[in-house]
Design a protein around this motif. Structure first.
Motif, mmCIF file in Angstrom:
data_model
loop_
_atom_site.group_PDB
_atom_site.id
_atom_site.type_symbol
_atom_site.label_atom_id
_atom_site.label_comp_id
_atom_site.label_asym_id
_atom_site.label_seq_id
_atom_site.Cartn_x
_atom_site.Cartn_y
_atom_site.Cartn_z
ATOM 1 N N ILE A 68 0.513 -0.856 0.380
ATOM 2 C CA ILE A 68 0.092 -0.218 -0.094
ATOM 3 C C ILE A 68 0.435 0.876 -0.047
ATOM 4 O O ILE A 68 0.343 1.926 -1.310
ATOM 5 N N LEU A 69 1.793 1.186 1.124
ATOM 6 C CA LEU A 69 2.282 2.008 1.015
ATOM 7 C C LEU A 69 4.158 2.478 -0.749
ATOM 8 O O LEU A 69 3.745 3.384 -0.862
ATOM 9 N N VAL A 70 4.049 1.228 -0.901
ATOM 10 C CA VAL A 70 4.317 1.425 -2.656
ATOM 11 C C VAL A 70 3.067 2.028 -3.288
ATOM 12 O O VAL A 70 3.947 3.404 -4.215
ATOM 13 N N LEU A 71 2.419 1.513 -3.227
ATOM 14 C CA LEU A 71 0.886 2.983 -4.461
ATOM 15 C C LEU A 71 1.232 4.067 -3.815
ATOM 16 O O LEU A 71 1.034 4.581 -4.751
ATOM 17 N N ILE A 72 0.780 4.613 -2.547
ATOM 18 C CA ILE A 72 1.286 5.315 -2.420
ATOM 19 C C ILE A 72 2.158 5.923 -2.969
ATOM 20 O O ILE A 72 1.946 7.253 -3.503
ATOM 21 N N ALA A 73 3.106 5.849 -2.604
ATOM 22 C CA ALA A 73 4.533 6.984 -3.090
ATOM 23 C C ALA A 73 4.164 6.672 -5.218
ATOM 24 O O ALA A 73 4.391 7.786 -5.683
ATOM 25 N N ASP A 74 3.947 5.978 -5.929
ATOM 26 C CA ASP A 74 4.073 5.542 -7.184
ATOM 27 C C ASP A 74 3.230 6.802 -7.563
ATOM 28 O O ASP A 74 2.788 7.519 -7.951
ATOM 29 N N ARG A 75 2.008 6.943 -6.735
ATOM 30 C CA ARG A 75 1.173 7.883 -6.726
ATOM 31 C C ARG A 75 0.888 9.490 -7.000
ATOM 32 O O ARG A 75 1.217 10.938 -7.609
ATOM 33 N N SER A 76 1.968 9.545 -5.888
ATOM 34 C CA SER A 76 2.493 10.497 -4.988
ATOM 35 C C SER A 76 3.219 11.653 -6.376
ATOM 36 O O SER A 76 3.880 12.744 -6.225
ATOM 37 N N LYS A 77 3.759 10.372 -6.850
ATOM 38 C CA LYS A 77 5.209 11.273 -7.957
ATOM 39 C C LYS A 77 4.559 11.821 -9.313
ATOM 40 O O LYS A 77 4.930 12.836 -9.925
ATOM 41 N N ASN A 78 3.828 10.992 -9.926
ATOM 42 C CA ASN A 78 2.738 11.462 -10.782
ATOM 43 C C ASN A 78 1.730 12.641 -10.357
ATOM 44 O O ASN A 78 1.198 13.556 -10.350
#
Length: 113
Positions: free
Chosen positions: A103-113
């Motif tokens: 979940i944290l990886v998904l959040i980190a990916d979305r915050s970069k976009n």
């Protein structure tokens, strides 16, 4: 940071197959010991089988027995039950670690976009 989270996710999911195999192994040993040396107790639990064909009530009774194996007075059964409790704890910890890191990886990916 994202790399560490990915490693945590992989570690969590990587541990789970081993805990599943260990859980099966010790469940099989516990049930075999109950069936061969403590037939009355095995019957009272619901005549559990190692993998498939158990009712929900039998699984519930087996889980209760693993938590408190006092009826057997057998050191081997107590050891199997203790190991099963430990393996289940590691399994749930690994699963929780994997899900949280994912979940944290998904959040980190979305915050970069």
């Amino acid at each position: 940071m994202k790399e560490w989270l990915s490693i945590g996710c992989l570690a969590g999911f990587g541990i789970m197959p081993f805990t599943i195999m260990l859980g099966y192994f010790y469940t099989h040993k516990l049930i075999a010991r109950l069936k061969s040396r403590h037939v009355d107790l095995w019957n009272s639990i619901g005549r559990p089988r190692p993998v498939f064909g158990n009712s929900l009530e039998t699984l519930r009774n087996l889980k209760k027995f693993v938590k408190n194996p006092s009826g057997a007075n057998d050191t081997q059964i107590n050891a199997f039950a203790k190991t099963l409790r430990w393996v289940q704890g590691v399994h749930f910890f690994a699963f929780g670690l994997a899900v949280v890191c994912y979940i944290l990886v998904l959040i980190a990916d979305r915050s970069k976009n």
